[in-house]
Design an enzyme around this catalytic site. Structure first.
Site, PDB file in Angstrom:
ATOM      1  N   VAL A   1      36.441  36.797  42.638  1.00  0.00           N
ATOM      2  CA  VAL A   1      36.584  36.141  43.848  1.00  0.00           C
ATOM      3  C   VAL A   1      37.892  35.614  44.161  1.00  0.00           C
ATOM      4  O   VAL A   1      38.014  35.283  45.175  1.00  0.00           O
ATOM      5  CB  VAL A   1      35.412  35.074  44.210  1.00  0.00           C
ATOM      6  N   TYR A   2      38.740  35.054  43.101  1.00  0.00           N
ATOM      7  CA  TYR A   2      39.722  34.258  43.272  1.00  0.00           C
ATOM      8  C   TYR A   2      40.741  35.003  44.008  1.00  0.00           C
ATOM      9  O   TYR A   2      41.254  36.148  43.579  1.00  0.00           O
ATOM     10  CB  TYR A   2      40.333  33.707  42.052  1.00  0.00           C
ATOM     11  N   SER A   3      41.225  34.540  45.224  1.00  0.00           N
ATOM     12  CA  SER A   3      42.145  35.173  46.112  1.00  0.00           C
ATOM     13  C   SER A   3      41.756  36.541  46.203  1.00  0.00           C
ATOM     14  O   SER A   3      42.851  37.538  46.072  1.00  0.00           O
ATOM     15  CB  SER A   3      43.572  35.022  45.284  1.00  0.00           C
ATOM     16  N   ALA A   4      40.588  36.944  46.457  1.00  0.00           N
ATOM     17  CA  ALA A   4      39.931  38.456  46.842  1.00  0.00           C
ATOM     18  C   ALA A   4      40.634  39.418  45.864  1.00  0.00           C
ATOM     19  O   ALA A   4      40.755  40.612  46.045  1.00  0.00           O
ATOM     20  CB  ALA A   4      40.549  38.570  48.124  1.00  0.00           C
ATOM     21  N   GLY A   5      40.392  38.863  44.465  1.00  0.00           N
ATOM     22  CA  GLY A   5      40.656  39.718  43.380  1.00  0.00           C
ATOM     23  C   GLY A   5      42.032  39.836  43.077  1.00  0.00           C
ATOM     24  O   GLY A   5      42.211  40.326  41.812  1.00  0.00           O
TER      25      GLY A   5
END
Length: 321
Positions: free
Chosen positions: A58-62
């Protein structure tokens, strides 16, 4: 750099947190560094001897996983690093785009491996507990991920100690792959984990890799100071309370008296706890890495520890959601 054991692996006693690196236009981390600004920090960490890297889908949408994968491919040998990622948060709009169902776990491990550019991760962690899915379903799916060769070990993150104990019991009862690590919220401002989770980990031989060891940077600056992150970090704003100001001031006092940075003091306090394996440290400025490495050789006196701990007040549980 010093190294220690995480299960059977040798890991650096500092883990580089990759949440700091990602496309700032994606997801909910507008303070993250884009790829070209991130790469020098990742290379510097490797040059310093850090071999342990933690990210999440999930960090920065992948995009954090993508940046991490490309940098490690360019700067390190895959078999010499310990690469960790996590699963749980929402990655798709559909009903099955989040959580710890068998369907979600199988889809997300493949997506993470593709973004990371590798065929396995060393540590695959559940980012939070998912009470909407039968625990047995989640644990068997994680066992199958390991047996498929897509992960070497599995770990967990913030939850109640009874939930973690139940998971460990269920794994043992069924002969499934066991959690080897707990990534939990632990620092000088938040010590609730000392009540049950840390003793459980010590008893069960579970590695502890705390997130936010510097309390979102609060332990490194004056209480009222702000940064680009503090102004946009909605989750971080829920973690600490006004009474924590006194502890921040004590950290500053000890640091000034010893002629070291506040970060060194806060990390040294954490590292002196024998149950802690490797704190996860974010690095967005050169001195962040220098401070983290220096903390490994900085020792606090018992009197200093007493001062740092004296103002702590019990907190409500924070970080499980």
């Amino acid at each position: 750099m010093r190294y220690t054991k995480l299960a059977g692996m040798d890991v650096s006693e500092i883990c580089l947190g990759m949440m700091s690196y990602g496309d700032p236009s994606l997801g909910n981390h507008p303070w993250s560094l884009p790829e070209e600004e991130s790469r020098p920090f990742i290379k510097a960490a490797i040059d310093a001897g850090i071999n342990f890297f933690d990210t999440a889908n999930v960090y920065s949408a992948g995009s954090s996983e993508e940046i991490t994968g490309r940098a490690l491919k360019d700067f390190a040998r895959r078999d010499e690093i310990v690469l960790a990622t996590k699963v749980h948060g929402r990655m798709g709009r559909g009903a099955n785009g989040a959580g710890l169902s068998r369907k979600a776990i199988f889809a997300e491990i493949d997506a993470s491996l593709q973004r990371l550019g590798t065929d396995y991760v060393d540590l695959y962690q559940i980012h939070r507990f998912d009470g909407t899915v039968p625990l047995e379903e989640t644990l068997e799916a994680l066992h199958d991920v390991v047996k498929s060769g897509k992960a070497r070990y599995i770990g967990a993150s913030s939850m109640y100690a009874w939930q973690f104990a139940k998971a460990l019991f269920t794994q043992k009862q069924n002969g499934w792959t066991r959690f080897v690590s707990m990534q939990n919220h632990y620092n000088l401002l938040y010590r609730e984990e000392e009540r049950e989770m840390l003793p459980l980990c010590a008893d069960q031989g579970i590695a502890v890799i705390p997130w936010s060891p510097l309390a979102r940077g609060r332990l490194t600056r004056d209480w009222d100071a702000t940064t680009a992150r503090t102004e946009t970090d909605e989750f971080g704003s829920t973690l600490y309370v006004e009474s924590d100001r006194a502890i921040v001031e004590q950290v500053a006092s000890v640091a000034a008296a010893r002629g070291v940075s506040r970060a060194q003091v806060a990390l040294a306090w954490l590292l002196r706890n024998p149950v802690v394996t490797a704190p996860i440290v974010g690095v967005t400025k050169p001195h962040h890495l220098d401070d983290a490495v220096a903390a490994l050789d900085f020792e606090l006196t018992d009197d200093e520890v007493g001062l740092l701990e004296s103002a702590y007040e019990p907190h409500r549980i924070a970080g499980h959601a």
